[in-house]
Design a protein around this motif. Sequence first.
Motif, PDB file in Angstrom:
ATOM      1  N   LEU A 137      21.352  44.789  40.730  1.00 37.91           N
ATOM      2  CA  LEU A 137      22.582  45.494  41.118  1.00 37.91           C
ATOM      3  C   LEU A 137      23.585  44.521  41.750  1.00 37.91           C
ATOM      4  O   LEU A 137      24.802  44.624  41.508  1.00 37.91           O
ATOM      5  CB  LEU A 137      22.273  46.647  42.059  1.00 37.91           C
ATOM      6  CG  LEU A 137      21.563  47.835  41.425  1.00 37.91           C
ATOM      7  CD1 LEU A 137      21.182  48.863  42.493  1.00 37.91           C
ATOM      8  CD2 LEU A 137      22.424  48.492  40.362  1.00 37.91           C
ATOM      9  N   THR A 138      23.085  43.603  42.532  1.00 41.09           N
ATOM     10  CA  THR A 138      23.976  42.615  43.160  1.00 41.09           C
ATOM     11  C   THR A 138      24.626  41.754  42.084  1.00 41.09           C
ATOM     12  O   THR A 138      25.841  41.507  42.109  1.00 41.09           O
ATOM     13  CB  THR A 138      23.191  41.725  44.134  1.00 41.09           C
ATOM     14  OG1 THR A 138      22.567  42.547  45.099  1.00 41.09           O
ATOM     15  CG2 THR A 138      24.082  40.725  44.833  1.00 41.09           C
ATOM     16  N   ARG A 139      23.856  41.295  41.100  1.00 40.68           N
ATOM     17  CA  ARG A 139      24.434  40.504  39.991  1.00 40.68           C
ATOM     18  C   ARG A 139      25.447  41.332  39.205  1.00 40.68           C
ATOM     19  O   ARG A 139      26.524  40.842  38.846  1.00 40.68           O
ATOM     20  CB  ARG A 139      23.309  40.054  39.047  1.00 40.68           C
ATOM     21  CG  ARG A 139      22.640  38.775  39.480  1.00 40.68           C
ATOM     22  CD  ARG A 139      21.776  38.235  38.368  1.00 40.68           C
ATOM     23  NE  ARG A 139      20.983  39.287  37.728  1.00 40.68           N
ATOM     24  CZ  ARG A 139      19.673  39.419  37.811  1.00 40.68           C
ATOM     25  NH1 ARG A 139      18.975  38.526  38.442  1.00 40.68           N
ATOM     26  NH2 ARG A 139      19.063  40.419  37.237  1.00 40.68           N
ATOM     27  N   GLN A 140      25.072  42.580  38.941  1.00 45.23           N
ATOM     28  CA  GLN A 140      25.979  43.446  38.190  1.00 45.23           C
ATOM     29  C   GLN A 140      27.281  43.650  38.968  1.00 45.23           C
ATOM     30  O   GLN A 140      28.370  43.648  38.388  1.00 45.23           O
ATOM     31  CB  GLN A 140      25.318  44.814  37.902  1.00 45.23           C
ATOM     32  CG  GLN A 140      24.183  44.753  36.912  1.00 45.23           C
ATOM     33  CD  GLN A 140      24.667  44.394  35.526  1.00 45.23           C
ATOM     34  OE1 GLN A 140      25.740  44.825  35.070  1.00 45.23           O
ATOM     35  NE2 GLN A 140      23.922  43.540  34.855  1.00 45.23           N
ATOM     36  N   LEU A 141      27.128  43.846  40.275  1.00 42.83           N
ATOM     37  CA  LEU A 141      28.314  44.026  41.110  1.00 42.83           C
ATOM     38  C   LEU A 141      29.184  42.779  41.097  1.00 42.83           C
ATOM     39  O   LEU A 141      30.423  42.861  40.980  1.00 42.83           O
ATOM     40  CB  LEU A 141      27.899  44.376  42.535  1.00 42.83           C
ATOM     41  CG  LEU A 141      29.012  44.749  43.492  1.00 42.83           C
ATOM     42  CD1 LEU A 141      29.801  45.958  42.988  1.00 42.83           C
ATOM     43  CD2 LEU A 141      28.477  45.010  44.867  1.00 42.83           C
ATOM     44  N   ARG A 142      28.574  41.594  41.125  1.00 39.63           N
ATOM     45  CA  ARG A 142      29.353  40.344  41.083  1.00 39.63           C
ATOM     46  C   ARG A 142      30.052  40.203  39.726  1.00 39.63           C
ATOM     47  O   ARG A 142      31.202  39.761  39.657  1.00 39.63           O
ATOM     48  CB  ARG A 142      28.426  39.151  41.313  1.00 39.63           C
ATOM     49  CG  ARG A 142      28.084  38.949  42.749  1.00 39.63           C
ATOM     50  CD  ARG A 142      27.312  37.649  42.934  1.00 39.63           C
ATOM     51  NE  ARG A 142      26.536  37.753  44.143  1.00 39.63           N
ATOM     52  CZ  ARG A 142      25.331  37.309  44.320  1.00 39.63           C
ATOM     53  NH1 ARG A 142      24.717  36.702  43.336  1.00 39.63           N
ATOM     54  NH2 ARG A 142      24.739  37.449  45.452  1.00 39.63           N
ATOM     55  N   GLU A 143      29.338  40.556  38.681  1.00 40.92           N
ATOM     56  CA  GLU A 143      29.938  40.462  37.350  1.00 40.92           C
ATOM     57  C   GLU A 143      31.112  41.424  37.223  1.00 40.92           C
ATOM     58  O   GLU A 143      32.146  41.092  36.641  1.00 40.92           O
ATOM     59  CB  GLU A 143      28.894  40.748  36.265  1.00 40.92           C
ATOM     60  CG  GLU A 143      27.913  39.624  36.075  1.00 40.92           C
ATOM     61  CD  GLU A 143      26.863  39.938  35.023  1.00 40.92           C
ATOM     62  OE1 GLU A 143      27.006  40.936  34.251  1.00 40.92           O
ATOM     63  OE2 GLU A 143      25.861  39.202  34.968  1.00 40.92           O
ATOM     64  N   ILE A 147      34.999  40.383  36.584  1.00 38.64           N
ATOM     65  CA  ILE A 147      35.759  40.889  35.442  1.00 38.64           C
ATOM     66  C   ILE A 147      36.971  41.676  35.915  1.00 38.64           C
ATOM     67  O   ILE A 147      38.029  41.601  35.299  1.00 38.64           O
ATOM     68  CB  ILE A 147      34.875  41.795  34.566  1.00 38.64           C
ATOM     69  CG1 ILE A 147      33.720  41.005  33.982  1.00 38.64           C
ATOM     70  CG2 ILE A 147      35.682  42.437  33.468  1.00 38.64           C
ATOM     71  CD1 ILE A 147      32.749  41.849  33.223  1.00 38.64           C
ATOM     72  N   THR A 148      36.918  42.417  36.908  1.00 33.29           N
ATOM     73  CA  THR A 148      37.987  43.288  37.346  1.00 33.29           C
ATOM     74  C   THR A 148      39.128  42.433  37.926  1.00 33.29           C
ATOM     75  O   THR A 148      38.894  41.572  38.751  1.00 33.29           O
ATOM     76  CB  THR A 148      37.472  44.257  38.437  1.00 33.29           C
ATOM     77  OG1 THR A 148      36.315  44.892  37.981  1.00 33.29           O
ATOM     78  CG2 THR A 148      38.520  45.263  38.806  1.00 33.29           C
ATOM     79  N   PRO A 149      40.382  42.680  37.427  1.00 30.13           N
ATOM     80  CA  PRO A 149      41.518  41.915  37.973  1.00 30.13           C
ATOM     81  C   PRO A 149      41.752  42.296  39.424  1.00 30.13           C
ATOM     82  O   PRO A 149      41.490  43.416  39.830  1.00 30.13           O
ATOM     83  CB  PRO A 149      42.701  42.328  37.109  1.00 30.13           C
ATOM     84  CG  PRO A 149      42.270  43.576  36.414  1.00 30.13           C
ATOM     85  CD  PRO A 149      40.816  43.591  36.399  1.00 30.13           C
ATOM     86  N   THR A 150      42.227  41.376  40.110  1.00 30.79           N
ATOM     87  CA  THR A 150      42.498  41.615  41.504  1.00 30.79           C
ATOM     88  C   THR A 150      43.807  42.383  41.618  1.00 30.79           C
ATOM     89  O   THR A 150      44.822  42.025  41.039  1.00 30.79           O
ATOM     90  CB  THR A 150      42.650  40.291  42.255  1.00 30.79           C
ATOM     91  OG1 THR A 150      41.496  39.524  41.979  1.00 30.79           O
ATOM     92  CG2 THR A 150      42.782  40.492  43.714  1.00 30.79           C
ATOM     93  N   VAL A 151      43.748  43.402  42.307  1.00 27.39           N
ATOM     94  CA  VAL A 151      44.945  44.239  42.477  1.00 27.39           C
ATOM     95  C   VAL A 151      45.478  43.947  43.859  1.00 27.39           C
ATOM     96  O   VAL A 151      44.770  44.056  44.842  1.00 27.39           O
ATOM     97  CB  VAL A 151      44.570  45.733  42.329  1.00 27.39           C
ATOM     98  CG1 VAL A 151      45.780  46.606  42.578  1.00 27.39           C
ATOM     99  CG2 VAL A 151      43.979  46.001  40.977  1.00 27.39           C
ATOM    100  N   ALA A 152      46.741  43.636  43.912  1.00 30.00           N
ATOM    101  CA  ALA A 152      47.343  43.365  45.212  1.00 30.00           C
ATOM    102  C   ALA A 152      48.495  44.331  45.414  1.00 30.00           C
ATOM    103  O   ALA A 152      49.267  44.606  44.506  1.00 30.00           O
ATOM    104  CB  ALA A 152      47.881  41.942  45.256  1.00 30.00           C
ATOM    105  N   LEU A 153      48.628  44.807  46.529  1.00 33.67           N
ATOM    106  CA  LEU A 153      49.694  45.745  46.844  1.00 33.67           C
ATOM    107  C   LEU A 153      50.837  44.997  47.536  1.00 33.67           C
ATOM    108  O   LEU A 153      50.648  44.375  48.530  1.00 33.67           O
ATOM    109  CB  LEU A 153      49.181  46.844  47.759  1.00 33.67           C
ATOM    110  CG  LEU A 153      48.200  47.855  47.138  1.00 33.67           C
ATOM    111  CD1 LEU A 153      47.710  48.808  48.173  1.00 33.67           C
ATOM    112  CD2 LEU A 153      48.853  48.595  45.995  1.00 33.67           C
TER     113      LEU A 153
END
Length: 161
Positions: A137-143, A147-153
Amino acid sequence: MDRIMPIDLEHADIKKVFRGFDPNTVDALLSAAASTIQGQLNDLQIMREQNERLRFEQDLHRSSEDTLKQTLFLAQKTADETRAAAQRQGDLIIEEARQAALAERIAGHQAVSQMRWEVERLRSERDRYQSEMRDLLTRQLREIEAITPTVALVDDTALIA
């Protein structure tokens, strides 16, 4: 005729005649004495026969008594041997029961030990599985985070980097 007693012979009143005693008186006295002696001999013979018969019966009773004593002795001996054999057999049955109980107790302890070992093995496997799942789960969470773009407000608008 009445029985004649020794005292009757001693005090017999025999008449004396010319040349000795009166033959009729002597003959009567001798006849009475012979009759008494014959009666006594007959009684003696009957008593001897009765005595012999009683001795024979006594011997039979003694023989029966000896046989009964031997039978009683053998019965007592047999009873003692039977009682001793029953005691030995009872002791053997008790010992076998103790051995069986001990074997059951040992088997029970072994089964409990086996179950404890199995529980420990399952706990270890569970802990390993949890650790592997946590790592996965930790590896999956890191992956996912990689992959997910960083969203900045910035000023109320979301910027995708």
